[in-house]
Design a protein around this motif. Structure first.
Motif, PDB file in Angstrom:
ATOM      1  N   ALA A  52     -11.742   0.348 -32.619  1.00 19.65           N
ATOM      2  CA  ALA A  52     -10.367   0.803 -32.371  1.00 19.65           C
ATOM      3  C   ALA A  52     -10.192   1.287 -30.931  1.00 19.65           C
ATOM      4  CB  ALA A  52     -10.001   1.915 -33.351  1.00 19.65           C
ATOM      5  N   LYS A  53     -11.149   2.040 -30.447  1.00 20.13           N
ATOM      6  CA  LYS A  53     -11.053   2.559 -29.089  1.00 20.13           C
ATOM      7  C   LYS A  53     -11.073   1.434 -28.058  1.00 20.13           C
ATOM      8  CE  LYS A  53     -13.471   6.525 -28.462  1.00 20.13           C
ATOM      9  NZ  LYS A  53     -14.565   7.510 -28.679  1.00 20.13           N
ATOM     10  N   LEU A  54     -11.975   0.483 -28.245  1.00 15.29           N
ATOM     11  CA  LEU A  54     -12.055  -0.640 -27.308  1.00 15.29           C
ATOM     12  C   LEU A  54     -10.828  -1.538 -27.416  1.00 15.29           C
ATOM     13  CD1 LEU A  54     -15.829  -1.486 -27.764  1.00 15.29           C
ATOM     14  CD2 LEU A  54     -14.769  -0.470 -25.727  1.00 15.29           C
ATOM     15  N   HIS A  55     -10.298  -1.691 -28.628  1.00 13.48           N
ATOM     16  CA  HIS A  55      -9.090  -2.507 -28.820  1.00 13.48           C
ATOM     17  C   HIS A  55      -7.897  -1.879 -28.107  1.00 13.48           C
ATOM     18  CE1 HIS A  55      -5.943  -4.850 -30.764  1.00 13.48           C
ATOM     19  NE2 HIS A  55      -5.383  -3.719 -31.131  1.00 13.48           N
ATOM     20  N   HIS A  56      -7.673  -0.598 -28.329  1.00 15.28           N
ATOM     21  CA  HIS A  56      -6.501   0.055 -27.738  1.00 15.28           C
ATOM     22  C   HIS A  56      -6.640   0.215 -26.224  1.00 15.28           C
ATOM     23  CE1 HIS A  56      -4.145   0.867 -31.332  1.00 15.28           C
ATOM     24  NE2 HIS A  56      -5.262   1.168 -31.959  1.00 15.28           N
ATOM     25  N   ALA A  57      -7.886   0.164 -25.729  1.00 15.75           N
ATOM     26  CA  ALA A  57      -8.106   0.206 -24.276  1.00 15.75           C
ATOM     27  C   ALA A  57      -8.074  -1.194 -23.662  1.00 15.75           C
ATOM     28  CB  ALA A  57      -9.452   0.868 -23.976  1.00 15.75           C
ATOM     29  N   HIS A  58      -7.904  -2.214 -24.513  1.00 16.19           N
ATOM     30  CA  HIS A  58      -7.870  -3.622 -24.061  1.00 16.19           C
ATOM     31  C   HIS A  58      -9.173  -4.023 -23.360  1.00 16.19           C
ATOM     32  CE1 HIS A  58      -3.622  -3.516 -25.108  1.00 16.19           C
ATOM     33  NE2 HIS A  58      -3.483  -2.454 -24.344  1.00 16.19           N
ATOM     34  N   LEU A  59     -10.295  -3.600 -23.959  1.00 12.43           N
ATOM     35  CA  LEU A  59     -11.606  -3.930 -23.401  1.00 12.43           C
ATOM     36  C   LEU A  59     -12.459  -4.773 -24.347  1.00 12.43           C
ATOM     37  CD1 LEU A  59     -12.733  -0.523 -21.810  1.00 12.43           C
ATOM     38  CD2 LEU A  59     -11.752  -2.500 -20.633  1.00 12.43           C
ATOM     39  N   ILE A  60     -12.116  -4.809 -25.608  1.00 12.09           N
ATOM     40  CA  ILE A  60     -13.038  -5.357 -26.602  1.00 12.09           C
ATOM     41  C   ILE A  60     -13.358  -6.829 -26.360  1.00 12.09           C
ATOM     42  CG2 ILE A  60     -11.285  -6.030 -28.318  1.00 12.09           C
ATOM     43  CD1 ILE A  60     -13.290  -4.740 -30.414  1.00 12.09           C
ATOM     44  N   GLN A  61     -12.431  -7.554 -25.739  1.00 11.79           N
ATOM     45  CA  GLN A  61     -12.641  -8.987 -25.535  1.00 11.79           C
ATOM     46  C   GLN A  61     -13.773  -9.281 -24.549  1.00 11.79           C
ATOM     47  OE1 GLN A  61     -10.045  -7.222 -24.514  1.00 11.79           O
ATOM     48  NE2 GLN A  61      -9.498  -7.772 -22.401  1.00 11.79           N
ATOM     49  N   HIS A  62     -14.217  -8.287 -23.815  1.00 14.51           N
ATOM     50  CA  HIS A  62     -15.256  -8.501 -22.810  1.00 14.51           C
ATOM     51  C   HIS A  62     -16.674  -8.464 -23.397  1.00 14.51           C
ATOM     52  CE1 HIS A  62     -12.469  -8.316 -19.438  1.00 14.51           C
ATOM     53  NE2 HIS A  62     -11.937  -7.216 -19.953  1.00 14.51           N
ATOM     54  N   PHE A  63     -16.807  -8.106 -24.669  1.00 13.64           N
ATOM     55  CA  PHE A  63     -18.138  -7.852 -25.216  1.00 13.64           C
ATOM     56  C   PHE A  63     -18.538  -8.887 -26.259  1.00 13.64           C
ATOM     57  CE2 PHE A  63     -16.503  -3.815 -23.648  1.00 13.64           C
ATOM     58  CZ  PHE A  63     -17.509  -3.517 -22.745  1.00 13.64           C
ATOM     59  N   LYS A  64     -19.769  -9.377 -26.118  1.00 15.06           N
ATOM     60  CA  LYS A  64     -20.336 -10.335 -27.067  1.00 15.06           C
ATOM     61  C   LYS A  64     -20.858  -9.643 -28.312  1.00 15.06           C
ATOM     62  CE  LYS A  64     -19.971 -13.866 -24.165  1.00 15.06           C
ATOM     63  NZ  LYS A  64     -18.992 -14.954 -24.380  1.00 15.06           N
ATOM     64  N   ALA A  65     -21.213  -8.367 -28.194  1.00 12.62           N
ATOM     65  CA  ALA A  65     -21.807  -7.648 -29.322  1.00 12.62           C
ATOM     66  C   ALA A  65     -21.575  -6.150 -29.173  1.00 12.62           C
ATOM     67  CB  ALA A  65     -23.302  -7.933 -29.409  1.00 12.62           C
ATOM     68  N   LEU A  66     -21.583  -5.467 -30.319  1.00 17.01           N
ATOM     69  CA  LEU A  66     -21.536  -4.011 -30.362  1.00 17.01           C
ATOM     70  C   LEU A  66     -22.687  -3.529 -31.231  1.00 17.01           C
ATOM     71  CD1 LEU A  66     -18.514  -4.645 -29.545  1.00 17.01           C
ATOM     72  CD2 LEU A  66     -17.890  -2.627 -30.884  1.00 17.01           C
ATOM     73  N   ALA A  67     -23.305  -2.434 -30.836  1.00 11.66           N
ATOM     74  CA  ALA A  67     -24.271  -1.719 -31.668  1.00 11.66           C
ATOM     75  C   ALA A  67     -23.757  -0.290 -31.776  1.00 11.66           C
ATOM     76  CB  ALA A  67     -25.666  -1.758 -31.055  1.00 11.66           C
ATOM     77  N   CYS A  68     -23.531   0.174 -32.998  1.00 12.52           N
ATOM     78  CA  CYS A  68     -22.797   1.427 -33.202  1.00 12.52           C
ATOM     79  C   CYS A  68     -23.636   2.460 -33.952  1.00 12.52           C
ATOM     80  CB  CYS A  68     -21.496   1.142 -33.949  1.00 12.52           C
ATOM     81  SG  CYS A  68     -20.436  -0.035 -33.067  1.00 12.52           S
ATOM     82  N   GLY A  69     -23.183   3.694 -33.867  1.00  8.57           N
ATOM     83  CA  GLY A  69     -23.961   4.808 -34.394  1.00  8.57           C
ATOM     84  C   GLY A  69     -24.237   4.750 -35.878  1.00  8.57           C
ATOM     85  N   ASP A  70     -23.337   4.137 -36.644  1.00  7.56           N
ATOM     86  CA  ASP A  70     -23.547   4.055 -38.089  1.00  7.56           C
ATOM     87  C   ASP A  70     -24.354   2.824 -38.485  1.00  7.56           C
ATOM     88  OD1 ASP A  70     -21.499   2.332 -37.359  1.00  7.56           O
ATOM     89  OD2 ASP A  70     -20.253   2.766 -39.101  1.00  7.56           O
ATOM     90  N   GLU A  71     -24.899   2.105 -37.503  1.00 10.60           N
ATOM     91  CA  GLU A  71     -25.680   0.897 -37.774  1.00 10.60           C
ATOM     92  C   GLU A  71     -27.170   1.086 -37.481  1.00 10.60           C
ATOM     93  OE1 GLU A  71     -22.154  -2.344 -36.896  1.00 10.60           O
ATOM     94  OE2 GLU A  71     -23.485  -1.769 -35.239  1.00 10.60           O
ATOM     95  N   VAL A  72     -27.558   2.289 -37.114  1.00 11.66           N
ATOM     96  CA  VAL A  72     -28.961   2.587 -36.829  1.00 11.66           C
ATOM     97  C   VAL A  72     -29.389   3.809 -37.628  1.00 11.66           C
ATOM     98  CG1 VAL A  72     -28.955   1.558 -34.522  1.00 11.66           C
ATOM     99  CG2 VAL A  72     -28.331   3.969 -34.795  1.00 11.66           C
ATOM    100  N   LEU A  73     -30.677   3.898 -37.883  1.00 12.16           N
ATOM    101  CA  LEU A  73     -31.211   5.054 -38.601  1.00 12.16           C
ATOM    102  C   LEU A  73     -31.406   6.240 -37.681  1.00 12.16           C
ATOM    103  CD1 LEU A  73     -33.884   3.311 -40.875  1.00 12.16           C
ATOM    104  CD2 LEU A  73     -31.619   4.174 -41.546  1.00 12.16           C
ATOM    105  N   ARG A  74     -31.738   5.943 -36.410  1.00 10.07           N
ATOM    106  CA  ARG A  74     -32.052   7.002 -35.452  1.00 10.07           C
ATOM    107  C   ARG A  74     -31.158   6.849 -34.227  1.00 10.07           C
ATOM    108  NH1 ARG A  74     -37.971   4.778 -36.144  1.00 10.07           N
ATOM    109  NH2 ARG A  74     -36.578   2.978 -36.110  1.00 10.07           N
ATOM    110  N   GLY A  75     -30.398   7.890 -33.948  1.00 14.87           N
ATOM    111  CA  GLY A  75     -29.463   7.840 -32.829  1.00 14.87           C
ATOM    112  C   GLY A  75     -30.133   8.143 -31.505  1.00 14.87           C
ATOM    113  N   LYS A  76     -29.363   8.025 -30.445  1.00 10.33           N
ATOM    114  CA  LYS A  76     -29.849   8.387 -29.117  1.00 10.33           C
ATOM    115  C   LYS A  76     -30.350   9.834 -29.167  1.00 10.33           C
ATOM    116  CE  LYS A  76     -26.305   5.464 -26.963  1.00 10.33           C
ATOM    117  NZ  LYS A  76     -25.109   5.440 -26.089  1.00 10.33           N
ATOM    118  N   PRO A  77     -31.485  10.141 -28.561  1.00 13.88           N
ATOM    119  CA  PRO A  77     -32.222   9.418 -27.518  1.00 13.88           C
ATOM    120  C   PRO A  77     -33.256   8.397 -28.017  1.00 13.88           C
ATOM    121  CG  PRO A  77     -33.182  11.578 -27.811  1.00 13.88           C
ATOM    122  CD  PRO A  77     -31.984  11.523 -28.710  1.00 13.88           C
TER     123      PRO A  77
END
Length: 220
Positions: free
Chosen positions: A124-149
């Motif tokens: 949603a954030k990338l869509h409303h900022a008109h940036l999402i079309q620039h990215f081939k892939a996203l890796a998001c916080g709810d898709e990993v078991l261990r977050g940054k770092p």
């Protein structure tokens, strides 16, 4: 000091504080949410949450204010305020972000996002900022078991692009994010936002630049 980079096969961007000037918005809205619920709040606690996923951020809040602090209510109220801000398009894009993304497209260098934000909100954030079309892939916080770092989220982003992490350039604004990308064996540049590089990051020798313009110039 001029930034020198090895031309990467891919560039992986953090989102909040790097592509979007959203960390200041989030800090303001957490304070507003706490005030509306008559809860204690401290901006220093908010700063400790920068770069972390919601699970780890909630742990920071509970550590600061006690195990009985109604963190779920705070998170829900913050979410309401934040979603309204996202849909209104009130989160600015960081300077030179669009220029850099367009330049990378012209060079046929694929890009991904590695963000601690959950996928629905990140899209949603990338869509409303008109940036999402620039990215081939996203890796998001709810898709990993261990977050940054931990490096998992950057490793996931690289795998979704089909490119070895060592051939990727990671761009980050937070100390936790820099540690994540370094641990994934990526070339890393820090573009500090609300947090400056800490002593550990400086010891790693990760270059810190004033804006994405420095990266744009270095990639050439």
């Amino acid at each position: 000091m001029q930034l020198h980079l090895t031309r990467p096969d891919a560039v992986i961007f953090d989102m909040d504080g790097l592509l979007l000037d959203s960390e200041r918005v989030a800090l303001r809205l957490f304070a507003e949410a706490a005030h509306s619920l008559d809860l204690k709040w401290d901006e220093a606690v908010g700063l400790k949450m920068v770069g972390l996923n919601s699970r780890d951020s909630d742990g920071i809040v509970l550590e600061a204010f006690g195990a009985d602090y109604p963190v779920a209510a705070l998170r829900e109220r913050f979410g309401e305020l934040y979603e309204t801000t996202i849909v209104a398009g009130d989160i600015p894009v960081k300077p030179f972000a669009r220029d850099l993304l367009m330049h990378l497209e012209a060079l046929r260098i694929p890009c991904a996002v590695a963000t601690s934000t959950r996928r629905t909100r990140a899209e949603a954030k990338l869509h409303h900022a008109h940036l999402i079309q620039h990215f081939k892939a996203l890796a998001c916080g709810d898709e990993v078991l261990r977050g940054k770092p931990h490096p998992e989220i950057y490793e996931l982003a690289a795998s979704r692009l089909g490119i070895e992490p060592s051939r990727c350039l990671a761009l980050e604004d937070s100390n936790a994010g820099v540690r994540s990308a370094v641990s994934a064996n990526m070339q890393v540049v820090m573009v500090p936002d609300v947090l400056k590089p800490d002593a550990g990051i400086r010891m790693l020798g990760v270059p810190a630049v004033s804006s994405l313009k420095d990266v744009l110039v270095a990639i050439g």
